[in-house]
Design a protein around this motif. Structure first.
Motif, short mmCIF file in Angstrom:
data_model
loop_
_atom_site.label_atom_id
_atom_site.label_comp_id
_atom_site.label_asym_id
_atom_site.label_seq_id
_atom_site.Cartn_x
_atom_site.Cartn_y
_atom_site.Cartn_z
N ASP A 61 -1.91 -33.60 22.50
CA ASP A 61 -0.65 -32.85 22.39
C ASP A 61 0.52 -33.70 21.90
O ASP A 61 0.66 -34.87 22.24
CB ASP A 61 -0.29 -32.23 23.74
CG ASP A 61 -1.10 -30.96 23.99
OD1 ASP A 61 -0.99 -30.03 23.18
OD2 ASP A 61 -1.85 -30.93 24.98
N LEU A 62 1.36 -33.05 21.10
CA LEU A 62 2.57 -33.69 20.59
C LEU A 62 3.77 -32.81 20.91
O LEU A 62 3.85 -31.67 20.45
CB LEU A 62 2.47 -33.87 19.08
CG LEU A 62 1.43 -34.89 18.59
CD1 LEU A 62 1.26 -34.78 17.07
CD2 LEU A 62 1.86 -36.31 18.97
N SER A 63 4.71 -33.34 21.72
CA SER A 63 5.95 -32.65 22.04
C SER A 63 7.04 -33.21 21.14
O SER A 63 7.56 -34.30 21.40
CB SER A 63 6.29 -32.87 23.52
OG SER A 63 7.63 -32.50 23.79
N MET A 64 7.34 -32.50 20.06
CA MET A 64 8.34 -33.01 19.11
C MET A 64 8.89 -31.87 18.28
O MET A 64 8.20 -30.89 17.99
CB MET A 64 7.72 -34.10 18.21
CG MET A 64 6.48 -33.69 17.44
SD MET A 64 5.67 -35.13 16.69
CE MET A 64 4.69 -34.31 15.41
N GLY A 65 10.16 -32.02 17.91
CA GLY A 65 10.85 -30.98 17.15
C GLY A 65 11.85 -30.25 18.02
O GLY A 65 11.52 -29.78 19.11
N MET A 66 13.11 -30.20 17.52
CA MET A 66 14.20 -29.51 18.19
C MET A 66 14.79 -28.51 17.19
O MET A 66 14.20 -28.26 16.14
CB MET A 66 15.24 -30.53 18.68
CG MET A 66 14.54 -31.63 19.44
SD MET A 66 15.46 -33.00 20.19
CE MET A 66 17.15 -32.57 20.20
N SER A 67 15.96 -27.95 17.50
CA SER A 67 16.49 -26.88 16.65
C SER A 67 16.55 -27.26 15.17
O SER A 67 16.26 -26.44 14.31
CB SER A 67 17.89 -26.47 17.12
OG SER A 67 17.78 -25.79 18.37
N ASP A 68 16.95 -28.51 14.88
CA ASP A 68 17.17 -28.88 13.48
C ASP A 68 15.91 -29.33 12.75
O ASP A 68 15.93 -29.48 11.53
CB ASP A 68 18.20 -30.02 13.41
CG ASP A 68 19.60 -29.53 13.75
OD1 ASP A 68 19.85 -28.31 13.62
OD2 ASP A 68 20.43 -30.36 14.15
N ASP A 69 14.85 -29.59 13.49
CA ASP A 69 13.70 -30.21 12.81
C ASP A 69 12.34 -29.71 13.29
O ASP A 69 11.33 -30.36 13.06
CB ASP A 69 13.79 -31.74 12.92
CG ASP A 69 13.86 -32.23 14.36
OD1 ASP A 69 13.51 -31.46 15.28
OD2 ASP A 69 14.27 -33.39 14.56
N TYR A 70 12.31 -28.54 13.97
CA TYR A 70 11.02 -28.13 14.52
C TYR A 70 10.00 -27.76 13.44
O TYR A 70 8.80 -27.94 13.63
CB TYR A 70 11.17 -27.02 15.57
CG TYR A 70 11.68 -25.70 15.08
CD1 TYR A 70 10.82 -24.70 14.64
CD2 TYR A 70 13.05 -25.42 15.09
CE1 TYR A 70 11.30 -23.47 14.21
CE2 TYR A 70 13.54 -24.21 14.66
CZ TYR A 70 12.67 -23.24 14.22
OH TYR A 70 13.14 -22.02 13.79
N GLU A 71 10.49 -27.27 12.29
CA GLU A 71 9.54 -26.93 11.23
C GLU A 71 8.89 -28.20 10.66
O GLU A 71 7.69 -28.22 10.38
CB GLU A 71 10.23 -26.12 10.13
CG GLU A 71 10.52 -24.70 10.63
CD GLU A 71 11.71 -24.05 9.94
OE1 GLU A 71 12.81 -24.66 9.96
OE2 GLU A 71 11.53 -22.96 9.38
N THR A 72 9.69 -29.25 10.52
CA THR A 72 9.13 -30.54 10.10
C THR A 72 8.12 -31.04 11.12
O THR A 72 7.03 -31.52 10.77
CB THR A 72 10.26 -31.58 9.92
OG1 THR A 72 11.24 -31.04 9.04
CG2 THR A 72 9.74 -32.89 9.36
#
Ligand SMILES: *Cc1c(COP(=O)(O)O)cnc(C)c1O
Length: 228
Positions: free
Chosen positions: A190-201
Motif C-alpha cells: 500500500d501507498l498512502s500519497m496524494g492530497m488535493s493538489d496532487d492526488y491524480e499524480t
C-alpha cells in the motif's frame, strides 16, 4: 456553503479517470476524506452519501468528533494522518483503524506494547520524509529500509505500506516514485500519497490511499496563533 457531497463526487470521478489513465495503478484507490478542522455536519453529510474513510491529523480533535459517528456507522474507517506522540498512543490505538505516521523506534515500541495489551491492531503505514525536510515528521530516506524492516518484524501483516507528504513547492512525482520503489523493495503493497493538489499524480504512481481535504471540504481556517 461548500457542497461537500458534490465535491466528493467530483473527486471520485477524477480518481476513476486518473486510474483509467495510469500504467499499473494500484488494485484499488481508496479516498480518505480529510476532515480536520471541519465540523461533524459535513462529515455526516458525506457519510450519508456513502463516504466511509475519514482522516484526522490530531488525536484530540478526532476524539471530539468521531466516537459517536463510529457508533452510528460501524463500518466507518478512521485514519490518523498526523504526527503521533507516544503519550497519545493509548488514545490513538483505541480510536483509529489506520495509523499512517509510524516513523521512529520509540513510537514503534509504544504502539507494539499498546496493541498487545489491548488486542487492537490498527493497520500501520511508515511515514517517509522523502524530501528530508528538517521540520517534517517521517523516517529519513537513508534510514527507511532498516526502519521498515524493523516495523515488519514487529508487526507482520499489520504493517500495510508507506506514506509521504512531498515538500511544498516541489514537483511531487519524484517523491511518489521514490516511495513506490521503497515499498516494492520492502514487499509492502500500500501507498498512502496524494492530497488535493496532487492526488491524480499520486494515482499515476500507484497510490492505494489518497488523502484529500480542501478539494472536498473547502479551505480550512485555523484558529489564530496565540504567540509568535
Ligand atoms: C491536511 C492533510 C491532507 C489533506 O490536505 P489537502 O491539501 O487539504 O487535501 C493530507 N495529508 C495530510 C498528512 C494532511 O495533514
Amino acid at each position: 456553503m461548500t457542497d461537500v457531497v458534490q465535491n466528493r463526487s467530483d473527486v471520485q470521478t477524477r480518481i476513476a479517470k486518473a486510474r483509467a489513465k495510469a500504467v499499473g495503478p494500484a488494485p484499488a484507490t481508496t479516498l480518505i476524506a480529510v476532515s480536520k478542522t471541519h465540523g461533524v455536519e459535513a462529515v455526516r453529510a458525506l457519510l450519508q452519501a456513502g463516504q466511509r474513510h475519514f482522516g484526522e491529523n490530531k488525536v484530540q480533535e478526532a476524539q471530539a468528533k468521531f466516537p459517536a459517528l463510529k457508533a452510528e456507522y460501524p463500518d466507518l474507517v478512521l485514519h490518523l494522518i498526523g504526527p503521533l506522540q507516544t503519550n497519545k498512543v493509548r488514545e490513538a490505538v483505541a480510536l483509529f483503524d489506520v495509523i499512517h505516521t509510524l516513523d521512529r523506534p520509540k513510537l514503534l515500541n509504544a504502539l507494539k506494547a499498546e496493541c498487545e495489551k489491548t488486542d487492537r491492531h490498527p493497520a500501520l503505514f511508515v511515514q517517509v520524509n522523502t524530501g528530508a525536510e528538517p521540520q517534517k515528521a517521517g523516517v529519513l530516506p537513508a534510514d527507511a529500509a532498516a526502519f521498515v524492516a524493523a516495523a515488519k518484524a514487529a508487526f507482520g501483516g499489520q504493517l500495510k505500506g508507506l506514506m509521504c507528504i512531498p515538500p511544498v513547492g516541489e514537483a511531487p512525482a519524484p517523491h511518489f516514485a521514490f516511495l513506490r520503489k521503497l515499498a516494492g523493495e520492502a514487499g509492502l503493497a500500500d501507498l498512502s500519497m496524494g492530497m488535493s493538489d496532487d492526488y491524480e499524480t499520486a494515482i499515476a504512481f500507484g497510490a492505494s490511499f489518497v488523502r484529500v481535504g480542501s478539494a472536498i471540504f473547502g479551505a480550512r481556517t485555523y484558529p489564530p496563533k496565540t504567540s509568535v
